[in-house]
Design a protein around this motif. Structure first.
Motif, short mmCIF file in Angstrom:
data_model
loop_
_atom_site.label_atom_id
_atom_site.label_comp_id
_atom_site.label_asym_id
_atom_site.label_seq_id
_atom_site.Cartn_x
_atom_site.Cartn_y
_atom_site.Cartn_z
N ALA A 1 46.34 79.66 22.82
CA ALA A 1 47.63 80.17 23.50
C ALA A 1 48.55 80.83 22.46
CB ALA A 1 48.34 79.07 24.19
N LEU A 2 48.35 80.33 21.15
CA LEU A 2 49.09 81.01 20.14
C LEU A 2 48.26 81.78 19.07
CD1 LEU A 2 51.96 78.24 19.57
CD2 LEU A 2 51.99 80.52 20.85
N PRO A 3 47.74 82.88 19.22
CA PRO A 3 46.58 83.38 18.19
C PRO A 3 47.13 83.60 16.79
CG PRO A 3 46.83 84.72 20.42
CD PRO A 3 48.03 83.79 20.53
N GLY A 4 46.23 83.09 15.87
CA GLY A 4 46.59 83.18 14.63
C GLY A 4 46.87 81.70 14.13
N TRP A 5 47.08 80.90 15.10
CA TRP A 5 47.71 79.53 14.72
C TRP A 5 46.66 78.23 14.95
CZ3 TRP A 5 51.77 78.56 11.96
CH2 TRP A 5 52.92 79.59 11.77
N ALA A 6 46.61 77.19 14.46
CA ALA A 6 46.04 76.02 14.64
C ALA A 6 46.96 74.88 14.88
CB ALA A 6 44.95 75.66 13.77
N TRP A 7 46.49 73.91 15.57
CA TRP A 7 47.49 72.76 15.43
C TRP A 7 46.74 71.43 15.23
CZ3 TRP A 7 45.80 68.75 19.07
CH2 TRP A 7 46.92 67.70 19.06
N TYR B 1 48.28 83.76 36.14
CA TYR B 1 48.79 82.75 35.20
C TYR B 1 47.94 81.42 35.17
CZ TYR B 1 52.12 78.99 33.95
OH TYR B 1 52.86 77.82 33.26
N LEU B 2 47.71 81.09 36.30
CA LEU B 2 46.96 79.67 36.07
C LEU B 2 45.60 79.84 35.60
CD1 LEU B 2 47.75 78.41 39.68
CD2 LEU B 2 48.64 77.44 37.52
N ARG B 3 44.88 80.96 35.68
CA ARG B 3 43.68 81.33 35.04
C ARG B 3 43.80 81.43 33.62
NH1 ARG B 3 42.92 86.97 35.71
NH2 ARG B 3 44.31 86.84 33.89
N ASP B 4 44.78 82.14 33.03
CA ASP B 4 45.16 81.90 31.71
C ASP B 4 45.65 80.64 30.99
OD1 ASP B 4 44.74 84.65 31.72
OD2 ASP B 4 46.93 85.31 31.36
N VAL B 5 46.19 79.96 31.88
CA VAL B 5 46.50 78.27 31.52
C VAL B 5 45.18 77.71 31.33
CG1 VAL B 5 47.38 76.16 32.40
CG2 VAL B 5 48.75 78.11 32.38
N LEU B 6 44.03 77.69 32.37
CA LEU B 6 42.92 77.32 32.31
C LEU B 6 42.09 77.73 31.48
CD1 LEU B 6 41.10 75.23 33.61
CD2 LEU B 6 40.47 77.21 35.38
N ASP B 7 42.07 78.98 31.02
CA ASP B 7 41.16 79.59 30.04
C ASP B 7 41.67 79.08 28.55
OD1 ASP B 7 39.68 80.85 31.84
OD2 ASP B 7 40.50 82.76 31.41
N ALA B 8 43.06 78.82 28.31
CA ALA B 8 43.68 78.61 27.02
C ALA B 8 43.13 76.99 26.74
CB ALA B 8 45.03 78.90 26.88
N LEU B 9 43.21 76.29 27.83
CA LEU B 9 43.21 74.69 27.73
C LEU B 9 41.71 74.52 27.36
CD1 LEU B 9 45.36 73.26 30.39
CD2 LEU B 9 45.76 73.16 27.95
#
Length: 477
Positions: free
Chosen positions: A122-128, A201-209
């Motif tokens: 969800a935040l390209p270029g970042w890790a957590w 939007y929900l597809r993008d949430v699902l894909d990002a998770l």
């Protein structure tokens, strides 16, 4: 998401014992440095620039610092500085005075747990990575919620038990980035229409998770306009709390990218049903789910029952940790499926503890208890620590559940009535202060921080109307 397969952290702690507490020795710091160096090399190869380190404060706010990948080796070994004052920080960012609070004086070190390192889709270029907090001498900080959860897991493990846990995450989606709540879709509840209106939007949430390594069980529209929920796979309690943080921040980021705003607050409007953060727990031993296959009611084993009874009997005190906002008590009312009564029942969504047996033939895997009274203003690590401590106390006491409630508890005849849970933050704090088991498990420094912050926030909102409470808390979590 990287886990034990990557081998960066391996979950091994090499320490020397000083004064009854553990402190990192040179070998442990060297191991962490090597792990950080290896992780940084892989991150850079994947075009990741930096790593966000998060922890959750006493008031339930996720706080963060970040390091460039080139500094991850040093951060892993020596940590990143952060003031301990945030242990006494309220949701409006004001810092309270109290015992164990040194105000502006002092420092802690944030050490990333590289076993949980994840590249953020969800935040390209970042890790957590979630951070553990240590004192400057390398000892675990006594008010570190993540450390509290880890120690609670270890205490249960010493008695031969494991727990499978998961958070359900509910949120309300608002159009635009303004402070007013404007539902991003309408009803009907659980309907296909809101799903259709926000399908991209929900597809993008699902894909990002999914890309971040979160195992999603289901995602769907909820009861209120603009409200959604995602359920994830159960795992160990520490990982469940980590995943809760990761899910919430992923949803927040995807919402922002879509020009919308996500709120996880207990209430976003005074007349709504509110957002919960329900916790699912099952107790296991020797590979067997103790919430199933027994001779007790609905197949409970005596051990599973005692674990659940320990939690149920301490729910008033647990609310000071799991429903810690003034807004929590606007949600925690009858007829909202929020669990406002201290009772349990088979698939009873108005009971504080809903027993979920699983589909016929699947109970040995799926049977669990859902605690419905909590919301996302909680520090998930502290909440897990407190729940496990309550359950373990129930095991030691051989506690027994009261009779189950098979209807809406608000409609019980007076002869069958069950107690309501606290209706205010102050009532919950008083219950916590009276609970010796939780005080012993969490320790005086942690209990003191909790009570100071809770009473500070209760005073902050004491003269506010319900509308003002909702408006001032809507976007803080």
């Amino acid at each position: 998401m990287w886990g034990s397969g990557a081998g960066y952290g391996r979950g091994v702690v090499v320490a020397e014992v000083r004064g009854g507490e553990c402190s990192m020795d040179e070998g442990e710091r060297s191991r962490r440095a090597e792990a950080g160096r290896g992780a940084a090399e892989e991150l850079l190869a994947r075009q990741v620039s930096g790593v966000v380190l998060t922890w959750v404060d006493t008031g339930g706010i996720t706080r963060a610092k970040a390091v460039p990948c080139g500094r991850l080796e040093h951060a892993a070994a020596w940590g990143v500085g952060m003031s301990p004052a945030f242990d006494f920080c309220m949701l409006d960012d004001s810092i309270l005075k109290g015992p164990f609070s040194a105000g502006p004086v002092g420092d802690l070190r944030l050490h990333p747990d590289l076993d949980r390192l994840a590249v953020l889709a969800a935040l390209p270029g970042w890790a957590w990575a979630p951070a553990d907090r240590y004192d400057l001498d390398g000892r675990p900080h006594p008010r570190d919620g993540r450390g509290q959860a880890r120690r609670a897991v270890e205490r249960l493990g010493a008695d031969g038990f494991t727990v499978r846990a998961a958070f359900e995450v509910e949120w309300s989606l608002s159009l635009g980035h303004g402070d007013e709540f404007v539902p991003a879709c309408g009803g009907p509840a659980y309907g296909m229409t809101p799903f259709m209106e926000q399908a991209d939007y929900l597809r993008d949430v699902l894909d990002a998770l999914t890309a971040t390594g979160v195992s999603v069980d289901q995602i769907h529209p909820e009861y209120a306009a603009g409200q959604f929920e995602v359920s994830v796979a159960a795992t160990d309690p520490l990982a469940a709390a980590d995943t809760f943080v990761l899910v919430r921040e992923t949803i927040r980021a995807i919402s922002h990218r879509h020009g919308m705003r996500a709120s996880f607050a207990p209430m976003v409007t005074t007349d709504g049903v509110g957002n919960g953060a329900h916790v699912h727990l099952s107790l296991w031993r020797d590979g067997r789910n103790l919430m199933s296959g027994g001779d007790g009611g609905y197949g409970l084993t005596p051990t599973g029952e005692s674990f659940a009874a320990g939690i149920l009997s301490r729910l008033p005190a647990l609310l000071a940790i799991g429903a810690p906002s003034a807004a929590s008590y606007l949600r925690l009312i009858p007829f909202h499926w929020a669990g406002a009564f201290a009772c349990w029942g088979w698939e009873n969504r108005e009971a504080a503890l809903r027993f979920v047996p699983g589909a016929s033939g699947d109970g040995a895997r799926a049977a669990n208890f859902e605690i419905k009274s909590f919301d996302a203003t909680a520090n998930p690590y502290l909440l897990m620590a407190a729940l496990l401590a309550a359950g373990q106390t129930g095991l030691a006491e051989k506690a027994v559940l009261p009779a189950p409630v098979d209807i809406n508890p608000a409609k019980l005849e007076p002869s069958r009535s069950v107690p309501a849970l606290p209706s205010s933050l102050e009532e919950a704090v008083q219950a916590l202060e009276s609970d010796d088991a939780l005080a012993e498990a969490l320790g005086e420094p942690m209990i003191t921080a909790i009570t100071v912050v809770r009473r500070g926030e209760a005073a902050l909102f004491d003269s506010c109307t319900n509308e003002e409470i909702v408006a001032r808390t809507r976007w803080r979590h």
